[in-house]
Design a protein around this motif. Structure first.
Motif: not given
Length: 401
Positions: A22-32, A41-43, A352-355, A358-362
């Motif tokens: 999930s850190l990749g979403r912060i580094v690359d996409d600047k998510e909060d 999947h996570m915050d 955030d590195g997988s698919r 069903t039922g385990m969406e996040d």
């Protein structure tokens, strides 16, 4: 639905997840991550909602995107993003470096975050860099990603001729540009690779054997004097994905007093999904080969046809990826417990590195795992071990506190 008993058990337990990208979403996409992003999947809010209260956050340096000169800088971008997240939300997330830190932070009703590195190529063949990563708080390193590095063989190189062809092609293109090169001829660990293992033992960094070649795994078991961890690998006996762990490996990890943590990725947990998507992947590879034989790579026509191939690939894959359901995760846990024992199984979502099934969406859905374990007559204490105590023990054994 979550029963009252499952809810009480889950939210009173240490829930330790050993792998998130999930850190990749912060580094690359600047998510909060301090807000409910409704992405990935996570915050932090969803982690609290699912009581995911101890988390290994991975730094992944993509060897096809970054040169040797860029690798350490890229890893430190992940570390900095994690540090900044802790600074911005100290009432929610606190960095942990030891098992005692995890226990203390959980008692404060906060999330214990720990850094890790996915892929030993990130240390650029330097024990000094390895020690620098440790000083930043890294407490495990996955020795390889799928492909090999200069001192250890990866599972994809071992398992696939196509992967070896891909490595040779990548090396041919990039070897004069200082890229992180692959080498598939080690037959496991090199002499330097064994030095890496011994150094990790010495400083107190967990050796992660997910993604490594089978021979690399056995070389690690022979070399290490500390427990190992498979941070995100499922059971090969159930799903014949080469990145899963076979029964002999499960027994070896048990004897080593380590832990294997189940990966939620659909092609790791569902053999039907794995086999059917592989057929589609092979179709895509063949289409790309035909395209490259008739059109110059990078040309406008090549790009247009490549886009069409990717669209068709996604269209064919989508329904297959929706077939697996979250209870298949527990099928793998059952098998791992039967082979390795209750003290050697944990959770390694690969969020955030997988698919995911069903039922385990996040990560807010994690209590469903506790419910299903109860449904299968696991005791409360056994469930607590799987949810986090087994990983906590390995962290304590390796870090010494």
């Amino acid at each position: 639905m979550i029963s009252g008993k499952a809810r009480e058990l889950h939210f009173s337990s240490l829930v330790f997840d050993t792998h998130s990208d999930s850190l990749g979403r912060i580094v690359d996409d600047k998510e909060d991550f301090g807000t409910n992003t409704l992405k990935g999947h996570m915050d932090l809010p969803r982690m609290k909602s699912g009581n995911q209260n101890a988390q290994f956050f991975a730094a992944f340096v993509d060897s096809e995107r970054f040169t040797v000169q860029e690798a350490v800088k890229r890893a430190n971008q992940y570390f900095d993003a994690f540090d900044n997240l802790c600074i911005k939300y100290p009432e929610i997330l606190v960095q942990a470096k030891t098992a005692s830190d995890v226990v203390r932070i959980r008692k404060e009703d906060k999330i214990a975050g720990i850094l890790c590195v996915e892929g030993g190529h990130a240390i650029v063949d330097s024990l000094d860099v390895l020690n620098n990563f440790y000083s930043r708080g890294v407490r495990y390193m996955t020795l390889t990603h799928n492909m090999s590095n200069n001192w250890a063989d990866g599972i994809q190189d071992e398992a696939s001729n196509d992967a070896i062809i891909g490595w040779k092609k990548s090396k041919l293109i990039h070897e004069n540009n200082g890229w992180l090169k692959y080498d598939t001829r080690h037959n496991g660990l090199t002499e330097f690779g064994r030095k890496v293992i011994k150094e990790m033992n010495k400083i107190g960094m967990i050796i992660d054997i997910s993604h490594v070649a089978r021979k690399t795994f056995w070389d690690v078991i022979e070399t290490t004097n500390k427990p190992v961890m498979a941070s995100h690998s499922s059971a090969y006996s159930i799903t014949q994905n080469p990145r899963n762990i076979d029964d002999d490996q499960l027994k070896a990890v048990s004897k080593n007093n380590g832990v294997v943590c189940v990966n939620y990725e659909v092609t790791f947990v569902s053999n039907q999904c794995n086999q059917e998507t592989r057929k589609i992947d092979i179709w895509k590879q063949n289409e790309i080969k035909k395209l490259e034989s008739t059109h110059k790579i990078g040309s406008k026509t090549h790009q247009e046809y490549l886009k069409k191939i990717n669209i068709e690939h996604n269209k064919l894959s989508a329904p297959l990826l929706k077939q697996p359901i979250y209870t298949e995760i527990i099928d793998h846990i059952d098998h791992m417990v039967n082979i390795a024992g209750i003290d050697h199984v944990g959770l390694g979502s690969d969020f955030d590195g997988s698919r995911t099934p069903t039922g385990m969406e996040d990560c807010s859905k994690i209590p469903l795992i506790t419910q299903e374990l109860l449904n299968r007559n696991y005791t409360d204490q056994d469930i607590r071990k799987i949810l986090g105590l087994n990983v906590l023990r390995v962290l304590e054994d390796v870090t010494g506190s």
